[in-house]
Design a protein around this motif. Structure first.
Motif, PDB file in Angstrom:
ATOM      1  N   LEU A  33       0.687  29.992  95.485  1.00  0.00           N
ATOM      2  CA  LEU A  33      -0.485  30.308  94.675  1.00  0.00           C
ATOM      3  C   LEU A  33      -1.298  31.452  95.282  1.00  0.00           C
ATOM      4  N   SER A  34      -1.220  31.604  96.611  1.00  0.00           N
ATOM      5  CA  SER A  34      -1.986  32.676  97.258  1.00  0.00           C
ATOM      6  C   SER A  34      -1.548  34.046  96.763  1.00  0.00           C
ATOM      7  N   TRP A  35      -0.256  34.194  96.453  1.00  0.00           N
ATOM      8  CA  TRP A  35       0.229  35.488  95.962  1.00  0.00           C
ATOM      9  C   TRP A  35      -0.278  35.773  94.561  1.00  0.00           C
ATOM     10  N   LEU A  36      -0.500  34.722  93.757  1.00  0.00           N
ATOM     11  CA  LEU A  36      -1.111  34.923  92.443  1.00  0.00           C
ATOM     12  C   LEU A  36      -2.528  35.464  92.609  1.00  0.00           C
ATOM     13  N   GLY A  37      -3.248  34.916  93.586  1.00  0.00           N
ATOM     14  CA  GLY A  37      -4.593  35.413  93.848  1.00  0.00           C
ATOM     15  C   GLY A  37      -4.609  36.854  94.303  1.00  0.00           C
ATOM     16  N   ILE A  38      -3.640  37.218  95.162  1.00  0.00           N
ATOM     17  CA  ILE A  38      -3.559  38.603  95.639  1.00  0.00           C
ATOM     18  C   ILE A  38      -3.275  39.552  94.480  1.00  0.00           C
ATOM     19  N   GLY A  39      -2.322  39.175  93.626  1.00  0.00           N
ATOM     20  CA  GLY A  39      -1.999  40.016  92.472  1.00  0.00           C
ATOM     21  C   GLY A  39      -3.163  40.138  91.512  1.00  0.00           C
ATOM     22  N   ALA A  40      -3.883  39.039  91.277  1.00  0.00           N
ATOM     23  CA  ALA A  40      -5.017  39.068  90.361  1.00  0.00           C
ATOM     24  C   ALA A  40      -6.139  39.965  90.897  1.00  0.00           C
ATOM     25  N   LEU A  41      -6.441  39.829  92.178  1.00  0.00           N
ATOM     26  CA  LEU A  41      -7.492  40.670  92.771  1.00  0.00           C
ATOM     27  C   LEU A  41      -7.112  42.146  92.719  1.00  0.00           C
ATOM     28  N   VAL A  44      -2.271  43.937  81.003  1.00  0.00           N
ATOM     29  CA  VAL A  44      -2.633  43.318  82.279  1.00  0.00           C
ATOM     30  C   VAL A  44      -1.799  42.062  82.519  1.00  0.00           C
ATOM     31  N   ALA A  45      -1.587  41.250  81.468  1.00  0.00           N
ATOM     32  CA  ALA A  45      -0.813  40.015  81.612  1.00  0.00           C
ATOM     33  C   ALA A  45       0.616  40.318  82.037  1.00  0.00           C
ATOM     34  N   LEU A  46       1.252  41.283  81.370  1.00  0.00           N
ATOM     35  CA  LEU A  46       2.634  41.640  81.706  1.00  0.00           C
ATOM     36  C   LEU A  46       2.719  42.195  83.120  1.00  0.00           C
ATOM     37  N   THR A  47       1.791  43.066  83.477  1.00  0.00           N
ATOM     38  CA  THR A  47       1.784  43.647  84.822  1.00  0.00           C
ATOM     39  C   THR A  47       1.567  42.569  85.867  1.00  0.00           C
ATOM     40  N   CYS A  48       0.646  41.653  85.597  1.00  0.00           N
ATOM     41  CA  CYS A  48       0.363  40.575  86.544  1.00  0.00           C
ATOM     42  C   CYS A  48       1.600  39.718  86.781  1.00  0.00           C
ATOM     43  N   ALA A  49       2.296  39.355  85.705  1.00  0.00           N
ATOM     44  CA  ALA A  49       3.481  38.508  85.829  1.00  0.00           C
ATOM     45  C   ALA A  49       4.554  39.165  86.687  1.00  0.00           C
ATOM     46  N   ILE A  50       4.754  40.458  86.501  1.00  0.00           N
ATOM     47  CA  ILE A  50       5.807  41.157  87.242  1.00  0.00           C
ATOM     48  C   ILE A  50       5.344  41.489  88.659  1.00  0.00           C
ATOM     49  N   VAL A  51       4.111  41.975  88.785  1.00  0.00           N
ATOM     50  CA  VAL A  51       3.630  42.434  90.088  1.00  0.00           C
ATOM     51  C   VAL A  51       3.511  41.279  91.082  1.00  0.00           C
ATOM     52  N   CYS A  52       3.020  40.120  90.652  1.00  0.00           N
ATOM     53  CA  CYS A  52       2.882  38.984  91.565  1.00  0.00           C
ATOM     54  C   CYS A  52       4.223  38.590  92.151  1.00  0.00           C
ATOM     55  N   ASN A  53       5.240  38.492  91.293  1.00  0.00           N
ATOM     56  CA  ASN A  53       6.576  38.139  91.783  1.00  0.00           C
ATOM     57  C   ASN A  53       7.177  39.256  92.615  1.00  0.00           C
ATOM     58  N   ALA A  54       6.945  40.506  92.202  1.00  0.00           N
ATOM     59  CA  ALA A  54       7.526  41.631  92.940  1.00  0.00           C
ATOM     60  C   ALA A  54       6.916  41.755  94.330  1.00  0.00           C
ATOM     61  N   ILE A  55       5.588  41.590  94.444  1.00  0.00           N
ATOM     62  CA  ILE A  55       4.939  41.689  95.752  1.00  0.00           C
ATOM     63  C   ILE A  55       5.433  40.572  96.666  1.00  0.00           C
ATOM     64  N   PHE A  56       5.616  39.374  96.103  1.00  0.00           N
ATOM     65  CA  PHE A  56       6.127  38.256  96.901  1.00  0.00           C
ATOM     66  C   PHE A  56       7.545  38.547  97.398  1.00  0.00           C
ATOM     67  N   LEU A  86      -5.396  38.372  82.987  1.00  0.00           N
ATOM     68  CA  LEU A  86      -4.925  37.727  84.212  1.00  0.00           C
ATOM     69  C   LEU A  86      -4.667  36.238  83.990  1.00  0.00           C
ATOM     70  N   ALA A  87      -5.482  35.588  83.186  1.00  0.00           N
ATOM     71  CA  ALA A  87      -5.263  34.167  82.901  1.00  0.00           C
ATOM     72  C   ALA A  87      -3.907  33.960  82.241  1.00  0.00           C
ATOM     73  N   ILE A  88      -3.583  34.849  81.297  1.00  0.00           N
ATOM     74  CA  ILE A  88      -2.269  34.761  80.644  1.00  0.00           C
ATOM     75  C   ILE A  88      -1.173  35.156  81.630  1.00  0.00           C
ATOM     76  N   GLY A  89      -1.442  36.228  82.390  1.00  0.00           N
ATOM     77  CA  GLY A  89      -0.422  36.756  83.299  1.00  0.00           C
ATOM     78  C   GLY A  89      -0.032  35.801  84.399  1.00  0.00           C
ATOM     79  N   THR A  90      -0.998  35.048  84.957  1.00  0.00           N
ATOM     80  CA  THR A  90      -0.652  34.109  86.025  1.00  0.00           C
ATOM     81  C   THR A  90       0.248  32.991  85.510  1.00  0.00           C
ATOM     82  N   CYS A  91      -0.008  32.545  84.290  1.00  0.00           N
ATOM     83  CA  CYS A  91       0.870  31.521  83.692  1.00  0.00           C
ATOM     84  C   CYS A  91       2.283  32.074  83.506  1.00  0.00           C
ATOM     85  N   VAL A  92       2.365  33.311  83.015  1.00  0.00           N
ATOM     86  CA  VAL A  92       3.683  33.933  82.823  1.00  0.00           C
ATOM     87  C   VAL A  92       4.357  34.167  84.174  1.00  0.00           C
TER      88      VAL A  92
END
Length: 403
Positions: A367-375, A24-36, A342-348
């Motif tokens: 930061l809003s995109w981090l929230g979107i990715g986490a949700l 989840v952490a790895l996916t969160c780190a990549i997906v948040c940036n990719a969606i943005f 997700l806590a680890i992933g948002t930091c990454v």
């Protein structure tokens, strides 16, 4: 839900918890940036050129050279193109919006000021009637008069044209909160001769845009002749016919020339955004694949996890636990594990965005995109674990205990 027993249970499955959290952490780190990045590139695809795309074609000829007779040849070319069936107006320009080759200069608002008010504004130079040819919309002031077209090049020491037209965005950057009409704009640092602003047009895109606030900083200047393509305003129903007959009209004026490029402007715009479209589809594929792999991973580990604790589930059911409480327990447990990831992933994700920004000038991740990715990942985690948890909660207590 009582957390201590849940945490104690998770400690007995450290391997599964660690795998899900890291995935989840790895996916969160990549997906948040990719969606943005997807949103940023998709936004560029909706940038308007500011001119009438479907009523314009352009052509460039290798035989058009500056020097003796160049002005006469250009006028002859323009006259020949003007008489083509379907052509309503023609002009020669240095460049066009979204064509990719930007002419730029620093602009000042005070004579002799070495500190520019706007850095690197785009310069659009055109021969008589070029505003009408491009279909640029005036929102204030007037078009250029015939006697305002002069010999000028930003690369020579020739005096600037007496008048200029600015886009609304450039006007706001040069004279914030003030009317642009009647102001003087000075081309180049330290320039002492300013051009009088006689008109303001709706925002016209530069030849090359970056997605920033300067994408519509455009200064339009009147010139008698300029090295650049011919722009033809056409009836859209005759566009293909004009493109076919255009080379012959130019070659008839000079048999030694080669018409190197000719294209409908809608195709120019489409080609300009080719890389953005390719990037969007690539990132969509990456994000979709990552989310699918993550969902399958959570589903597989959750199914194994539930199977390993089937006796525990049976005992709880025998002691009076309802199906709803069993289902809620596993969903809450999954939320806890996914939340850790997700806590680890948002930091990454923030570190990754900072790294990309330093090396590839990627915009800062809001930061809003981090929230979107986490949700999004939280929802996927709940959906993935819902099936195994529901099946476990639906089994009769005695059947589960006997397995």
């Amino acid at each position: 839900m009582n957390l201590p027993p849940m945490i104690a249970a998770l400690r007995h499955h450290k391997a599964a918890v660690t795998l899900i959290a890291l995935q989840v952490a790895l996916t969160c780190a990549i997906v948040c940036n990719a969606i943005f990045l997807i949103a940023s590139h998709a936004q560029r695809l909706h940038v308007s050129s500011g001119i009438e795309d479907d009523a314009l074609v352009w052509a460039r000829s290798s035989g058009l050279r500056r020097g003796d007779g160049a002005d006469a040849r250009a006028r002859a070319d323009l006259d020949a193109l003007r008489h083509l069936p379907g052509v309503t107006a023609v002009a020669q320009v240095n460049t066009l919006p979204l064509m990719g080759n930007d002419w730029s200069a620093d602009l000042g608002v005070t004579a002799g000021d070495a500190q520019p008010a706007v850095n690197g504004a785009a310069l659009f130079l055109g021969t008589p009637s070029f505003l009408g040819t491009l279909g640029v919309r005036l929102v204030e002031g007037r078009d250029f008069h015939a006697d305002e077209y002069v010999d000028y090049s930003p690369f020579d020491d020739t005096p600037a044209p007496p008048t200029a037209i600015v886009t609304r965005q450039l006007a706001a950057h040069l004279w914030p909160g003030q009317p642009a009409l009647g102001q003087r704009v000075y081309i180049g640092a330290g320039s002492s001769q300013g051009a009088l602003v006689v008109g303001v047009v709706a925002d016209v895109a530069r030849s090359a845009i970056s997605g920033g606030t300067s994408d519509h900083d455009v200064l339009l200047l009147p010139v008698r002749t300029v090295a650049g393509p011919y722009a033809l305003r056409v009836d859209p129903t005759h566009r293909d016919e004009v493109l076919r007959t255009l080379p012959a009209a130019l070659i008839a004026q000079d048999a030694d020339r080669i018409v190197t490029d000719r294209e409908a402007f809608v195709d120019t715009v489409h080609r300009y955004f080719h890389d953005d479209r390719a990037m969007v589809w690539l990132l969509v594929t990456v994000v979709g694949s990552l989310l699918l792999v993550t969902a399958l991973g959570i589903l597989g580990l959750s199914s194994y996890w539930v199977h390993q604790r089937r006796r525990h589930i049976g005992v709880r059911r025998a002691l009076g636990a309802t199906r709803r409480s069993i289902l809620t327990y596993f969903l809450a447990e999954n939320m806890l594990v996914v939340g850790l990831g997700l806590a680890i992933g948002t930091c990454v994700a923030m570190w990754l965005n900072h790294w990309l920004g330093e090396r590839y000038e990627v915009p800062r991740l809001p930061l809003s995109w981090l929230g979107i990715g986490a949700l999004l990942l939280w929802a996927i985690g709940l959906v993935a674990v819902f099936g195994p948890a529901r099946r476990a909660a639906a089994q009769p207590p005695m059947w589960v205990i006997r397995q």
